[in-house]
Design a protein around this motif. Sequence first.
Motif, PDB file in Angstrom:
ATOM      1  N   UNK A  29      -4.614 -12.836  -6.274  1.00  0.00           N
ATOM      2  CA  UNK A  29      -5.054 -11.445  -6.512  1.00  0.00           C
ATOM      3  C   UNK A  29      -6.492 -11.247  -6.171  1.00  0.00           C
ATOM      4  N   UNK A  30      -7.050 -12.437  -6.071  1.00  0.00           N
ATOM      5  CA  UNK A  30      -8.646 -12.113  -5.913  1.00  0.00           C
ATOM      6  C   UNK A  30      -8.884 -11.303  -4.313  1.00  0.00           C
ATOM      7  N   UNK A  31      -7.790 -11.433  -3.421  1.00  0.00           N
ATOM      8  CA  UNK A  31      -8.005 -10.697  -2.360  1.00  0.00           C
ATOM      9  C   UNK A  31      -8.043  -9.358  -2.407  1.00  0.00           C
ATOM     10  N   UNK A  32      -7.624  -8.857  -3.509  1.00  0.00           N
ATOM     11  CA  UNK A  32      -7.568  -7.238  -3.642  1.00  0.00           C
ATOM     12  C   UNK A  32      -9.200  -7.013  -3.942  1.00  0.00           C
ATOM     13  N   UNK A  33      -9.994  -7.662  -4.166  1.00  0.00           N
ATOM     14  CA  UNK A  33     -11.405  -7.623  -4.560  1.00  0.00           C
ATOM     15  C   UNK A  33     -12.238  -7.210  -3.189  1.00  0.00           C
ATOM     16  N   UNK A  34     -11.482  -7.744  -2.165  1.00  0.00           N
ATOM     17  CA  UNK A  34     -12.243  -7.140  -0.760  1.00  0.00           C
ATOM     18  C   UNK A  34     -12.164  -6.023  -0.215  1.00  0.00           C
ATOM     19  N   UNK A  35     -12.921  -5.163  -1.034  1.00  0.00           N
ATOM     20  CA  UNK A  35     -12.815  -3.651  -0.698  1.00  0.00           C
ATOM     21  C   UNK A  35     -12.815  -3.432   0.996  1.00  0.00           C
ATOM     22  N   UNK A  92       3.886 -11.407  -3.316  1.00  0.00           N
ATOM     23  CA  UNK A  92       2.488 -11.033  -3.310  1.00  0.00           C
ATOM     24  C   UNK A  92       1.952 -10.184  -4.325  1.00  0.00           C
ATOM     25  N   UNK A  93       0.590 -10.077  -4.207  1.00  0.00           N
ATOM     26  CA  UNK A  93       0.070  -9.441  -5.483  1.00  0.00           C
ATOM     27  C   UNK A  93       0.322  -8.040  -5.689  1.00  0.00           C
ATOM     28  N   UNK A  94       0.624  -7.407  -6.847  1.00  0.00           N
ATOM     29  CA  UNK A  94       0.891  -6.041  -6.884  1.00  0.00           C
ATOM     30  C   UNK A  94      -0.333  -5.172  -6.598  1.00  0.00           C
ATOM     31  N   UNK A  95      -1.494  -5.735  -6.672  1.00  0.00           N
ATOM     32  CA  UNK A  95      -2.939  -4.894  -6.275  1.00  0.00           C
ATOM     33  C   UNK A  95      -3.125  -4.697  -4.936  1.00  0.00           C
ATOM     34  N   UNK A  96      -2.178  -5.042  -4.082  1.00  0.00           N
ATOM     35  CA  UNK A  96      -2.684  -4.765  -2.605  1.00  0.00           C
ATOM     36  C   UNK A  96      -3.195  -3.366  -2.168  1.00  0.00           C
ATOM     37  N   UNK A  97      -2.406  -2.385  -2.833  1.00  0.00           N
ATOM     38  CA  UNK A  97      -2.901  -0.913  -2.506  1.00  0.00           C
ATOM     39  C   UNK A  97      -4.357  -0.704  -2.740  1.00  0.00           C
ATOM     40  N   UNK A 111      10.713  -7.876  -0.709  1.00  0.00           N
ATOM     41  CA  UNK A 111       9.480  -7.217  -0.142  1.00  0.00           C
ATOM     42  C   UNK A 111       8.919  -6.198  -1.203  1.00  0.00           C
ATOM     43  N   UNK A 112       7.630  -6.189  -1.760  1.00  0.00           N
ATOM     44  CA  UNK A 112       7.308  -5.453  -2.829  1.00  0.00           C
ATOM     45  C   UNK A 112       7.161  -4.147  -2.235  1.00  0.00           C
ATOM     46  N   UNK A 113       7.831  -3.008  -3.158  1.00  0.00           N
ATOM     47  CA  UNK A 113       7.750  -1.638  -2.604  1.00  0.00           C
ATOM     48  C   UNK A 113       6.389  -1.284  -2.760  1.00  0.00           C
ATOM     49  N   UNK A 114       5.336  -1.932  -3.358  1.00  0.00           N
ATOM     50  CA  UNK A 114       4.141  -1.329  -3.542  1.00  0.00           C
ATOM     51  C   UNK A 114       3.252  -1.292  -2.188  1.00  0.00           C
ATOM     52  N   UNK A 115       4.004  -2.153  -1.398  1.00  0.00           N
ATOM     53  CA  UNK A 115       3.397  -2.081   0.106  1.00  0.00           C
ATOM     54  C   UNK A 115       3.564  -0.698   0.856  1.00  0.00           C
ATOM     55  N   UNK A 116       4.262   0.181  -0.084  1.00  0.00           N
ATOM     56  CA  UNK A 116       4.237   1.470   0.698  1.00  0.00           C
ATOM     57  C   UNK A 116       3.212   2.311   0.214  1.00  0.00           C
ATOM     58  N   UNK A 117       2.319   1.781  -0.515  1.00  0.00           N
ATOM     59  CA  UNK A 117       1.130   2.353  -1.069  1.00  0.00           C
ATOM     60  C   UNK A 117       0.072   2.289  -0.269  1.00  0.00           C
ATOM     61  N   UNK A 118      -0.094   1.226   0.671  1.00  0.00           N
ATOM     62  CA  UNK A 118      -1.142   0.685   1.608  1.00  0.00           C
ATOM     63  C   UNK A 118      -1.186   1.427   2.711  1.00  0.00           C
ATOM     64  N   UNK A 119      -1.747   2.834   2.379  1.00  0.00           N
ATOM     65  CA  UNK A 119      -1.524   3.722   3.163  1.00  0.00           C
ATOM     66  C   UNK A 119      -2.231   3.646   4.490  1.00  0.00           C
ATOM     67  N   UNK A 120      -3.239   2.743   4.781  1.00  0.00           N
ATOM     68  CA  UNK A 120      -3.977   2.373   5.897  1.00  0.00           C
ATOM     69  C   UNK A 120      -3.384   1.691   6.858  1.00  0.00           C
ATOM     70  N   UNK A 121      -2.209   1.151   6.316  1.00  0.00           N
ATOM     71  CA  UNK A 121      -1.672  -0.113   7.381  1.00  0.00           C
ATOM     72  C   UNK A 121      -0.953   0.477   8.617  1.00  0.00           C
ATOM     73  N   UNK A 122      -1.588  -0.310   9.796  1.00  0.00           N
ATOM     74  CA  UNK A 122      -1.024   0.003  10.914  1.00  0.00           C
ATOM     75  C   UNK A 122      -0.304  -0.947  11.330  1.00  0.00           C
ATOM     76  N   UNK A 123      -0.296  -2.326  11.087  1.00  0.00           N
ATOM     77  CA  UNK A 123       0.671  -3.452  11.422  1.00  0.00           C
ATOM     78  C   UNK A 123       0.999  -4.257  10.267  1.00  0.00           C
ATOM     79  N   UNK A 124       2.529  -4.418  10.111  1.00  0.00           N
ATOM     80  CA  UNK A 124       2.823  -5.162   8.863  1.00  0.00           C
ATOM     81  C   UNK A 124       3.949  -6.243   9.456  1.00  0.00           C
ATOM     82  N   UNK A 125       3.568  -7.728   9.191  1.00  0.00           N
ATOM     83  CA  UNK A 125       4.295  -8.669   9.707  1.00  0.00           C
ATOM     84  C   UNK A 125       4.392  -9.518   8.562  1.00  0.00           C
ATOM     85  N   UNK A 126       5.763  -9.506   8.176  1.00  0.00           N
ATOM     86  CA  UNK A 126       6.283 -10.314   6.971  1.00  0.00           C
ATOM     87  C   UNK A 126       7.149 -11.267   7.780  1.00  0.00           C
ATOM     88  N   UNK A 127       7.349 -11.473   8.948  1.00  0.00           N
ATOM     89  CA  UNK A 127       8.574 -12.225   9.609  1.00  0.00           C
ATOM     90  C   UNK A 127       8.406 -13.884   9.171  1.00  0.00           C
TER      91      UNK A 127
END
Length: 580
Positions: free
Chosen positions: A169-175, A191-196, A215-231
Amino acid sequence: MRSGREAWAWVWTLTAVAMLLGSATAQQAACNAADAAALQDFKADFLENGVFAAWQAGADCCSFVTCNAAGRVTAIVIVADRIGVFPNPNSAGRVGASLGRLEALQSLTLIGVRFFGPIPRAWKALSSLSTLYVSLGNFTGAIPAEIGQLKSLNELLLYVGQLEGPLPAAVCQLALLQRLEIESQQLSGELPSCLPKLTRLRTLSLANNRLAGSIPSALGSVGSLEYLGLNNNLYSQSIPATLGRLSKLQTLRLNDNRLSGFIPPALGDAASLMEINLDDNQITGSIPYSLTMLRNLASLSCNHNRLSGPIPRHIGDFQSLTFLGLSYNRLSGSLPAEIGDLQVSATTGTVGLYIDHNSLSGPLPNTLSNVGTLSASYNRFTGGFPLSLCVSGYNVDLSHNLLDSGAQVGTLPRNPSLQILDLSFNLLPGAIPSWLSSVTSLTYLDISNNRFNAGGIPAQLLALKNLDTFKAADNRLRARLPTGSFQSSITFLDLHNVQLVGSVPAKFFPSFPNLMYLDMSRNGLEGPLPSNINQLIRLFHVDLSSNKLVGKVPDLSALTQLTYLNLSGNAFQAPVPSIP
């Protein structure tokens, strides 16, 4: 890292930039003494193999890394060879930790520098670091929570290693983070729920790990995403409908997981999508109509799933789709004529359609003039071959179907484009279709395993100027070989078991000056073997077995490339040469 090619292009770009920057700053202040010492300590942590040849003690370090005007190190790029450099067993302390002393470091790129240990916790001191790119570093253990202290980090790129455990979850501190790519590791868990909280994140790629669960539904709140690769993970359950909220998302790659359920219609709301890859999952249902609202969608790939029912007629409503992958599913029904409504690609000028290994049936529509590649083998298509496929078609595979009509379907274009055509393992009857001899663009033609039983082999077909490979094996032609002289470009000729009769004409072999592979076994050829076969000096495979050839075998010593020769099952006079 979206692909190996893109990754290495990125490596060499960084290398070039670093060289330019190094050159530009070479006249600046000499390297800071503390930074120089940190670099020498880093070098000592690894076994020398030439990568650090320029890193000589006492040399100005700004000649081999990038420095600012004050002589502080700001960028390091090390690209080792494919073997890489390995930790020095005599190194004291944690390998690579000394780089944490480079207070001004902004960019660190290490390719092939193999740590075989954890990410150094000392790197948490790199408060100015904006890019951390490590590939083939073989980091082990968990990603330390200290990663969250790199407040300036814009790109975190870690490829190919043994990192394990969850993404902290510490990656969520990388603003400031815009690219988070941790691929080909052993990450697990959820995945940490804090990604948004990462409001600037444009790329999230965690491919080739062991992430599991849903796949966490919270990813739908990362509104800046242009590329999502969970393959290439272990995700199961359904695709969250919340991904449809990602209005900037251009690429969605969820392939090679264990996803089930339907394709959510809500994906049609992600208006910027250009690519959707859902290959190799367990997805059911059909393609929702809502996806046709994606005006920019160019590629939709759902191969190796459990999609069922017919291909929907609304498939033709896609406005930009140029690649459709539906292979290895459970689709049935006919191929809709609306496929012809798909707009061709501005770059390739064609549509790629992959529908092989399904249960599709009925005649093929003659509306496929926009299709460049058609992979439709292992279905149940009947009728004849639609000549509209010769307009833009490059590679057409209709093998292993039930095509049963040799009648001409449509009109052959004046300048056909078709190069590769596979009609093998069908039920095509009668004579070899005359229109084939007019497809001057053909380079590969396979009509093996059909029911052709009349008309012989047209010399005009064998003489097509671009034809390199011709396979007509396992038919019932009951015909003689062409007797006239013609000039063929064929290198691979397979006419085994087609019930050829009569002798081999004297002009037959000289008509194939480029021939390398010849198989006319299991026929009824009789008489002597013409001696001019020895003119085919490129031959490496000859099989004339199980015929009725007689007389003395000609001198074959000129065929120096020959690696396989089978003349058995004939009535040649001894001795009969052979090459196993």
